[in-house]
Design an enzyme around this catalytic site. Structure first.
Site, PDB file in Angstrom:
ATOM      1  N   CYS A  37       0.796  -1.235   0.000  1.00 48.31           N
ATOM      2  CA  CYS A  37       0.000   0.000   0.000  1.00 48.31           C
ATOM      3  C   CYS A  37       0.828   1.286   0.000  1.00 48.31           C
ATOM      4  CB  CYS A  37      -1.052   0.016   1.099  1.00 48.31           C
ATOM      5  SG  CYS A  37      -0.885  -1.183   2.412  1.00 48.31           S
TER       6      CYS A  37
ATOM      7  N   ARG B 175       6.852 -11.247   5.268  1.00 46.46           N
ATOM      8  CA  ARG B 175       6.349 -11.033   6.626  1.00 46.46           C
ATOM      9  C   ARG B 175       6.921 -12.099   7.538  1.00 46.46           C
ATOM     10  NH1 ARG B 175      -0.062 -10.126   5.186  1.00 46.46           N
ATOM     11  NH2 ARG B 175       0.280  -8.396   3.727  1.00 46.46           N
TER      12      ARG B 175
ATOM     13  N   GLN C 212       1.045 -11.244  -3.577  1.00 47.57           N
ATOM     14  CA  GLN C 212      -0.384 -10.940  -3.546  1.00 47.57           C
ATOM     15  C   GLN C 212      -0.840 -10.419  -4.902  1.00 47.57           C
ATOM     16  OE1 GLN C 212       0.064  -7.942  -0.297  1.00 47.57           O
ATOM     17  NE2 GLN C 212      -1.521  -9.155   0.689  1.00 47.57           N
TER      18      GLN C 212
ATOM     19  N   ASP D 136      -2.539  -7.868  -5.652  1.00 50.27           N
ATOM     20  CA  ASP D 136      -2.927  -6.756  -4.794  1.00 50.27           C
ATOM     21  C   ASP D 136      -3.353  -5.552  -5.626  1.00 50.27           C
ATOM     22  OD1 ASP D 136      -3.262  -5.487  -2.421  1.00 50.27           O
ATOM     23  OD2 ASP D 136      -1.139  -5.204  -1.990  1.00 50.27           O
TER      24      ASP D 136
ATOM     25  N   HIS E 163      -5.035  -1.368  -5.130  1.00 49.26           N
ATOM     26  CA  HIS E 163      -5.541  -0.285  -4.299  1.00 49.26           C
ATOM     27  C   HIS E 163      -6.377   0.631  -5.173  1.00 49.26           C
ATOM     28  CE1 HIS E 163      -2.130  -1.873  -2.007  1.00 49.26           C
ATOM     29  NE2 HIS E 163      -2.972  -1.724  -1.012  1.00 49.26           N
TER      30      HIS E 163
ATOM     31  N   LYS F  63     -12.619  -5.481   7.106  1.00 49.22           N
ATOM     32  CA  LYS F  63     -12.496  -6.166   5.812  1.00 49.22           C
ATOM     33  C   LYS F  63     -13.541  -7.253   5.627  1.00 49.22           C
ATOM     34  CE  LYS F  63      -9.027  -9.386   7.567  1.00 49.22           C
ATOM     35  NZ  LYS F  63      -7.894 -10.236   7.286  1.00 49.22           N
TER      36      LYS F  63
ATOM     37  N   HIS G 173      -8.375  -1.564  -0.230  1.00 47.49           N
ATOM     38  CA  HIS G 173      -7.302  -2.550  -0.411  1.00 47.49           C
ATOM     39  C   HIS G 173      -7.999  -3.854  -0.768  1.00 47.49           C
ATOM     40  CE1 HIS G 173      -4.474  -0.303   2.465  1.00 47.49           C
ATOM     41  NE2 HIS G 173      -5.634   0.236   2.701  1.00 47.49           N
TER      42      HIS G 173
END
Lengths: 568, 568
Positions: free
Chosen positions: A270, A299, A317, A319, A321, A400, A446
């Site tokens: 992000c 992570r 991911q 991913d 945004h 979420k 997200h």
């Protein structure tokens, strides 16, 4: 009958049996869990083997046929302490100290007594259907500095039929285990010793599968108005101070030093996407802006919780945004939910939906949290989508929607998530020029629509038991030559198929055709073409399907048409 | 006339002029360089401006018209020291101490005297054509702890015509500078302050361009029998002990700690690919095995040497490792060389070839180095390819072929490299089963065919001055509506073009058509389609080319055919 009570009692009966067989065993904890029970033991001089499980089961059956009553005994803490000290139950003593009440309860059956809140069955005879399943190591209280105990897993049901159904399913699950199938199909490996745990290496077939999925995802995102971006894997720590990650997420982050400054190996994408948004002024006309990246993040997870592709230390991911106006939020959420559902269906998954609300550690105002949570609820309700509430399971910056994928065995897998975030836009002072020329703050969504490529691949392997549908199979067609003299024809067939963008491999070697078929079958390749004199002279192929066996001779053209039809 | 002498003398004349204008200036060094000269000054109370360059040029012209002779003066070191001390030339004193000879030379013209080995022009009047170009900061002796000096760059030629040609080319280069064009065309940014220097963020158009190149590369690799693999960005340090990187490459590596073990953020992909090779036994029948990965690596570079996309701290290589038998080596090298040449031609580059030999710090035996170097030479000679030898510029594990790309201005860029490596296969004890069943060691080729995506993109931007050919342009067609009422037609046109996989953008806004054309032209978009009433009613488009201007009205179908033809 309450399954939890049944299983908890089964764990006591197992512990009683273990104590009879290994009197030095010290007890850890022995709860019922979602599909069975376990008990942890410290047995200094003994490492349990699968053979021991049979012995323990036998001993349990004796305790069951004796039909011993479960007796509840209450006593003062001081008395309890004395009893546990006498029995050298050091772990139980530690648990006892953690209990705030003055009186505690024990449960006794026969000569076995255990500190326990209960409740239990009336007597051991009520346990009819049980099975011990496996042995694993488990740190006391899950903390790696503590001693490693031996955990025995088992399960129990009301009837033998239910038990049988369950254990058959477990066996099926075991056959589908991606940790077993992944290396067997040569898709991926984790080199724990050489490279480190939780870090996935994609071998050629796994990389091929991943690119098939990634290319598909990129097309689907493009079609829906997303734009690709690419950000570096490291950035100054102060970027993560601004986002709040160093405050709320530090234990999961990796740090490094460059030129005497702290840098972070990105755990999320992000902040990078926000930097790109902020690089120029935006007008309301441009919104929604949707940045997409197959972003690899790292992570920290404790080594004890790592698990195949499902819990790793590095993952990619899918991913994105989305930056939009408040007025666009609802519509964007609906689009994202549809997108996620459509993706899961494409890959053969059913799904169910959880709504995760504010966690204990959170950033931003209560009002923003309420606002964001309501937006998610409104979207789910507009879709008439049922959902469970997972209290406190949101991320620190927003609530979420978690979509759980259900595989062919009905097991749930963590999949897409959709988060609404009013906090990061504030922390990064993001703006756009509204139609009246005033500066306004965009809302941020997200979202991932498959989740992580690693976890998704794990679920995919188990969903299909490694027998991927034609469009996903890393090798779609295996060419099996009967003799070396057919290699030339095999290469002609290969070229013709590759021209049609089909993925083909030749099994040349000198093995007999039967061995070649068995090996292609083991690799779960959808189609095998057997190439001999007859096929070569008639420009045809003898087709064998992974699921249906021999399906006859076809001309090369027919076969290509046949595959194309299957992939529509 | 010798250009080096001419330019070195020009730097003395410039220093003399600076001393006249700023008497407190202390001298650093003032060499001639490949296309001009510079001199470094420490002027405590003055920061030079472009305006000062004009003044200095004027002063230089005075010195030139005075036609002062360059006099060589030799003196003992002690005497030289006295002279430099008197003049407070502290930097020159430091240089003096580094000279081992007993006698040193000075050059004097007019009242200016400088410690210098020479030679020089006879007199200042011989300098006819010169120009001062720019001012930059430069650490004394290039070491960041030392004081920052002010460097003035200039150039000099024998004739005004040559000077003019050169400065025109410099201006053209400046216009093409990817550090300027990249953000202007919104391709990428480096967020020095927020994220860190040397770390590239690809904005949507840059990411699009990168994926066009990457998809093309993946197809080309597949066609040539390469297999994709994907490896994690971090791995245990001991992997890099085995490869030798921690010994030979440590200063360029980033380290982090996980569970009290040292890990490395990968600076190269080779050890990961080797792990995959080693995960199973290989037969000679399988070789050559070619693993390909668009692998992102991180290498420490001092912040002073970072430069746009050309010298960065994180970059993605189009990296492959080929494992083959000694007998296959020659053929594989030839294939790789052909591959690299073909790629460069596709992107509009000419090239020349360097052979880089054993560096001072190297791993492995002299024999292996000789063997590897000979293999590269033999391949180049088999191709009748001329090459220069770059003594000592190989990597620690093997010699390499460096292919320099030459852009539209004839400037060289670092491009593909091909390395032969007998060392890593030994260090990792890699084997294959030869046809006689015996274990043998494969040879390893490390190669990139474009180099790094970052550097290649930098070269590409400058080669095309940002006006990418149609097949590479991130946006190929910009749709310009004359009024808001044409937006619906614009969307129909967009959909029709996107169906043909063309990349299209609509410039909606309320600006006048002239402004829209200017802005699309500035973004160097190959084709603009102007959409008004006439076009809408006749289902046609008014086509404007980036290079040719208005090229008339075409039906939508005609236009699609026209573009397809251009991209063949």
């Amino acid at each position: 009958m309450d399954l939890e009570i049944l299983r908890h009692s089964a764990s006591h009966i197992m512990a009683a049996a273990v104590k009879r067989l290994f009197p030095s065993a010290k007890l850890g904890i022995g709860p019922s869990i979602s599909d069975g029970f376990y008990y942890d033991f410290d047995i200094a001089d003994k490492t349990l083997t699968p053979q021991d499980l049979l012995k323990i089961e036998k001993q349990m059956k004796k305790i069951i046929s004796a039909n011993l009553p479960f007796e509840r005994i209450e006593m003062k803490k001081a008395e309890a302490k004395k009893l546990l000290k006498k029995d050298k139950e050091t772990y139980k003593l530690e648990l006892l100290e953690g209990i705030p009440d003055e009186t505690v309860s024990f449960y006794k059956c026969g000569d076995f007594i255990d500190l326990c809140r209960g409740p239990h069955l009336k007597s051991t005879g009520e346990l009819k259907a049980f099975k011990l399943l496996s042995i694993a190591g488990a740190y006391w209280r899950g903390i790696e500095k503590n001693p490693m105990l031996q955990r025995i897993y088992g399960t129990a049901f009301e009837t033998d039929t239910e038990l049988k159904t369950h254990t058959t399913r477990l066996e099926e699950a075991l056959k589908r285990d991606h940790r077993k199938l992944g290396p067997e199909l040569d898709l991926f490996r984790i080199y724990h010793e050489e490279a480190g745990p939780g870090l996935v290496f994609y071998h050629p077939k796994g990389a091929e599968l991943r690119f098939i999925i990634e290319d598909f995802l990129r097309r689907e995102h493009k079609r829906r108005g997303y734009q690709n971006v690419i950000i570096p894997h490291i950035a100054k720590m102060k970027l993560w101070d601004t986002s709040g990650h160093t405050n709320y997420y530090k234990e999961n982050m990796y740090f490094l030093d460059i030129d005497k400054q702290k840098y972070v190996l990105k755990p999320m994408n992000c902040p990078g996407h926000i930097l790109i948004y902020k690089s120029k002024l935006h007008s309301y006309r441009e919104l929604p802006i949707r940045y997409f990246e197959l972003g690899t993040v790292y992570r920290y997870e404790r080594s004890g919780v790592l698990h195949g592709l499902l819990r790793v230390r590095g993952f990619t991911q899918d991913d994105a945004h989305i930056f939009c106006t408040e007025e666009q939020l609802q519509d964007e959420l609906l689009k994202v939910i549809d997108f996620a559902f459509e993706m899961l269906k494409t890959f053969g998954f059913e799904y169910e939906v959880d709504l995760s609300t504010r966690p204990d550690k959170y950033a931003g105002t209560e009002e923003n949290w309420k606002h964001a949570t309501n937006a998610l609820i409104a979207a789910l309700e507009a879709k008439k989508q049922s959902y469970n509430i997972d209290e406190g399971a949101g991320v620190f910056y927003g609530p979420k929607i978690d979509i759980k994928m259900k595989d062919a065995l009905g097991r749930p897998w963590q999949g897409p998530t959709i988060q609404v975030d009013f906090n990061l836009p504030e922390r990064f002072d993001m703006t756009y020029a509204a139609s009246d020329g005033k500066k306004k703050r965009p809302v941020m969504i997200h979202r991932v629509v498959l989740g992580s490529m690693e976890r998704f691949l794990g679920a995919l392997i188990e969903n299909y038991a490694g027998a991927f549908p034609l469009w996903l199979a890393p090798v779609q067609v295996e060419l099996l030559t009967i003799a070396d003299r057919h290699l030339k024809y095999a290469n002609i067939v290969k070229e013709a198929l590759e021209k049609e963008d089909l993925r083909v491999e030749i099994s040349a070697g000198s093995e007999k055709i039967g061995a070649k078929i068995r090996s292609a079958q083991k690799m779960k390749i959808p189609y095998m073409l057997i190439l001999g004199d007859k096929e070569e002279s008639s420009n045809s192929v003898a087709v064998r399907s992974r699921s249906k066996g021999d399906i006859g001779v076809q001309s090369l053209e027919e076969f290509i048409g046949f595959l194309k039809k299957e992939m529509i």
